[in-house]
Design a protein around this motif. Structure first.
Motif, PDB file in Angstrom:
ATOM      1  N   PRO A  30      37.684 -17.888 -44.103  1.00 14.07           N
ATOM      2  CA  PRO A  30      37.946 -18.201 -45.519  1.00 14.07           C
ATOM      3  C   PRO A  30      36.660 -18.396 -46.333  1.00 14.07           C
ATOM      4  CG  PRO A  30      39.343 -19.517 -44.081  1.00 14.07           C
ATOM      5  CD  PRO A  30      38.358 -18.812 -43.189  1.00 14.07           C
ATOM      6  N   ALA A  31      35.609 -18.923 -45.708  1.00 17.83           N
ATOM      7  CA  ALA A  31      34.354 -19.132 -46.445  1.00 17.83           C
ATOM      8  C   ALA A  31      33.710 -17.788 -46.809  1.00 17.83           C
ATOM      9  CB  ALA A  31      33.397 -19.965 -45.598  1.00 17.83           C
ATOM     10  N   VAL A  32      33.866 -16.797 -45.936  1.00 18.18           N
ATOM     11  CA  VAL A  32      33.293 -15.472 -46.202  1.00 18.18           C
ATOM     12  C   VAL A  32      34.127 -14.732 -47.251  1.00 18.18           C
ATOM     13  CG1 VAL A  32      32.894 -13.201 -45.129  1.00 18.18           C
ATOM     14  CG2 VAL A  32      32.110 -15.273 -43.978  1.00 18.18           C
ATOM     15  N   ALA A  33      35.444 -14.921 -47.201  1.00 21.98           N
ATOM     16  CA  ALA A  33      36.355 -14.211 -48.122  1.00 21.98           C
ATOM     17  C   ALA A  33      36.433 -14.871 -49.502  1.00 21.98           C
ATOM     18  CB  ALA A  33      37.755 -14.154 -47.514  1.00 21.98           C
ATOM     19  N   ARG A  34      35.913 -16.106 -49.615  1.00 20.65           N
ATOM     20  CA  ARG A  34      36.131 -16.946 -50.805  1.00 20.65           C
ATOM     21  C   ARG A  34      35.932 -16.199 -52.126  1.00 20.65           C
ATOM     22  NH1 ARG A  34      37.696 -19.085 -54.315  1.00 20.65           N
ATOM     23  NH2 ARG A  34      37.281 -21.070 -55.304  1.00 20.65           N
ATOM     24  N   TYR A  35      34.817 -15.500 -52.282  1.00 21.39           N
ATOM     25  CA  TYR A  35      34.507 -14.849 -53.564  1.00 21.39           C
ATOM     26  C   TYR A  35      34.615 -13.330 -53.471  1.00 21.39           C
ATOM     27  CZ  TYR A  35      32.674 -19.488 -54.468  1.00 21.39           C
ATOM     28  OH  TYR A  35      32.538 -20.844 -54.608  1.00 21.39           O
ATOM     29  N   GLN A  36      35.360 -12.846 -52.490  1.00 15.17           N
ATOM     30  CA  GLN A  36      35.479 -11.403 -52.284  1.00 15.17           C
ATOM     31  C   GLN A  36      36.886 -10.939 -52.626  1.00 15.17           C
ATOM     32  OE1 GLN A  36      32.818  -9.663 -51.476  1.00 15.17           O
ATOM     33  NE2 GLN A  36      31.733 -10.537 -49.748  1.00 15.17           N
ATOM     34  N   GLY A  37      37.047  -9.636 -52.729  1.00 14.39           N
ATOM     35  CA  GLY A  37      38.316  -9.082 -53.184  1.00 14.39           C
ATOM     36  C   GLY A  37      39.424  -9.079 -52.144  1.00 14.39           C
ATOM     37  N   TRP A  38      39.100  -9.334 -50.876  1.00 12.36           N
ATOM     38  CA  TRP A  38      40.140  -9.311 -49.843  1.00 12.36           C
ATOM     39  C   TRP A  38      40.632 -10.724 -49.540  1.00 12.36           C
ATOM     40  CZ3 TRP A  38      34.936  -8.618 -48.434  1.00 12.36           C
ATOM     41  CH2 TRP A  38      34.415  -9.584 -47.585  1.00 12.36           C
ATOM     42  N   GLU A  39      41.806 -10.769 -48.903  1.00 16.21           N
ATOM     43  CA  GLU A  39      42.400 -12.062 -48.516  1.00 16.21           C
ATOM     44  C   GLU A  39      42.131 -12.315 -47.041  1.00 16.21           C
ATOM     45  OE1 GLU A  39      43.952 -14.167 -50.466  1.00 16.21           O
ATOM     46  OE2 GLU A  39      44.212 -12.913 -52.255  1.00 16.21           O
ATOM     47  N   GLN A  53      22.172   6.087 -59.765  1.00 14.73           N
ATOM     48  CA  GLN A  53      22.289   4.635 -59.775  1.00 14.73           C
ATOM     49  C   GLN A  53      23.386   4.215 -58.809  1.00 14.73           C
ATOM     50  OE1 GLN A  53      23.558   5.247 -64.090  1.00 14.73           O
ATOM     51  NE2 GLN A  53      24.210   3.148 -63.684  1.00 14.73           N
ATOM     52  N   ALA A  54      23.340   2.948 -58.431  1.00 15.65           N
ATOM     53  CA  ALA A  54      24.305   2.472 -57.431  1.00 15.65           C
ATOM     54  C   ALA A  54      24.576   0.991 -57.622  1.00 15.65           C
ATOM     55  CB  ALA A  54      23.762   2.714 -56.021  1.00 15.65           C
ATOM     56  N   ASP A  55      25.707   0.541 -57.083  1.00 14.04           N
ATOM     57  CA  ASP A  55      26.015  -0.878 -56.963  1.00 14.04           C
ATOM     58  C   ASP A  55      25.779  -1.266 -55.511  1.00 14.04           C
ATOM     59  OD1 ASP A  55      27.043  -1.328 -59.632  1.00 14.04           O
ATOM     60  OD2 ASP A  55      28.724  -0.068 -59.027  1.00 14.04           O
ATOM     61  N   ILE A  56      25.457  -2.547 -55.291  1.00 14.36           N
ATOM     62  CA  ILE A  56      25.248  -2.999 -53.909  1.00 14.36           C
ATOM     63  C   ILE A  56      26.063  -4.266 -53.661  1.00 14.36           C
ATOM     64  CG2 ILE A  56      23.184  -4.419 -54.376  1.00 14.36           C
ATOM     65  CD1 ILE A  56      21.982  -3.093 -51.787  1.00 14.36           C
ATOM     66  N   GLY A  57      26.552  -4.410 -52.425  1.00 15.86           N
ATOM     67  CA  GLY A  57      27.291  -5.598 -52.026  1.00 15.86           C
ATOM     68  C   GLY A  57      26.943  -5.919 -50.578  1.00 15.86           C
ATOM     69  N   TYR A  58      27.219  -7.133 -50.130  1.00 17.44           N
ATOM     70  CA  TYR A  58      26.770  -7.548 -48.788  1.00 17.44           C
ATOM     71  C   TYR A  58      27.612  -8.716 -48.306  1.00 17.44           C
ATOM     72  CZ  TYR A  58      24.707  -9.882 -52.614  1.00 17.44           C
ATOM     73  OH  TYR A  58      24.580 -10.488 -53.825  1.00 17.44           O
ATOM     74  N   THR A  59      27.722  -8.808 -46.997  1.00 20.23           N
ATOM     75  CA  THR A  59      28.473  -9.896 -46.359  1.00 20.23           C
ATOM     76  C   THR A  59      27.808 -10.202 -45.026  1.00 20.23           C
ATOM     77  OG1 THR A  59      30.562  -9.209 -47.355  1.00 20.23           O
ATOM     78  CG2 THR A  59      30.713 -10.537 -45.362  1.00 20.23           C
ATOM     79  N   LEU A  60      27.685 -11.495 -44.731  1.00 10.97           N
ATOM     80  CA  LEU A  60      27.190 -11.912 -43.405  1.00 10.97           C
ATOM     81  C   LEU A  60      28.195 -12.877 -42.795  1.00 10.97           C
ATOM     82  CD1 LEU A  60      23.448 -13.018 -43.354  1.00 10.97           C
ATOM     83  CD2 LEU A  60      24.449 -10.999 -42.308  1.00 10.97           C
TER      84      LEU A  60
END
Ligand SMILES: CC(C)(COP(=O)(O)OP(=O)(O)OC[C@H]1O[C@@H](n2cnc3c(N)ncnc32)[C@H](O)[C@@H]1OP(=O)(O)O)[C@@H](O)C(=O)NCCC(=O)NCCS
Length: 178
Positions: free
Chosen positions: A28-37, A87-94
């Motif tokens: 839940p902490a990783v998903a908190r501000y992301q688009g998936w549940e 140009q590009a957008d970037i996103g990341y998750t750990l």
């Protein structure tokens, strides 16, 4: 497409990554501000890795690098290449257990070096939930400029949320190189 740093390997996803990917996306902490549940099921992870394993990093759309430390999948970096390929957008998750060690910044810097210095991109953009302080800190740390604050512009998990907008130009990247 394989990129390396002192501590990390960034490589394409494979089917074998699905269980670890489902596990950290289910936090839940990783998903908190992301688009998936959360929880993020194994079936969803298998579908995701199947899709990204077939995607081409040079084609418009999203490409996802798996980030590995000592042979263990610890997160991912996504690059959304614009139709104009300039140009590009970037996103990341750990995964939570691997945060706070500088891995995300190291991975994002490596991808930016590739995008600006090898692929010749003009600009990379990023955005994050205004409450996602770790993400905003990471973007600032690697050289992004905050360009905006959109108020209540995203409906996320039952509420309106603010977004911070960031940008980095190739010339700024070059100027910031050691
Ligand atoms: C956003 C996210 C990737 C940031 O991860 P992170 O580990 O904090 O980011 P960094 O790689 O920049 O690491 C920086 C931290 O590592 C620490 N660190 C420890 N050893 C380090 C080293 N050798 N080198 C650099 N930093 C080091 C730094 O002091 C810093 O800690 P601080 O922020 O408490 O001061 C992570 O919180 C995450 O995955 N969140 C969930 C998903 C998400 O929200 N993604 C973003 C969507 S927009």
């Amino acid at each position: 497409m394989r990129l390396t740093t002192e501590r990390l390997v960034l490589r394409p996803f494979t089917a074998a990554d699905a269980p670890a990917f489902a596990e950290y996306r289910s936090d839940p902490a990783v998903a908190r501000y992301q688009g998936w549940e959360a929880p993020f099921t194994l079936a969803q992870a298998e579908e995701f890795v199947r899709d990204v394993a077939e995607s081409d990093p040079a084609a418009p759309g999203w490409y996802q690098y798996a980030v590995e430390v000592g042979g263990v999948l610890v997160g991912d970096v996504g690059v959304g290449l614009h139709e104009n390929r300039m140009q590009a957008d970037i996103g990341y998750t750990l995964a939570t257990a691997h945060q706070g060690r500088g891995y995300a910044a190291e991975a994002v810097r490596r991808v930016l070096a590739h995008l600006f210095e090898v692929r010749g991109l003009h600009r990379v953009s990023a955005e994050c939930d205004a409450r996602n302080e770790r993400s905003a800190r990471l973007l600032t740390r690697v050289g992004f400029r905050q360009e905006g604050h959109r108020v209540q512009s995203t409906w996320l998990k039952g509420e309106w949320t603010d977004d911070l907008l960031f940008g980095l130009l190739a010339e700024e990247w070059r100027a910031g190189r050691p």
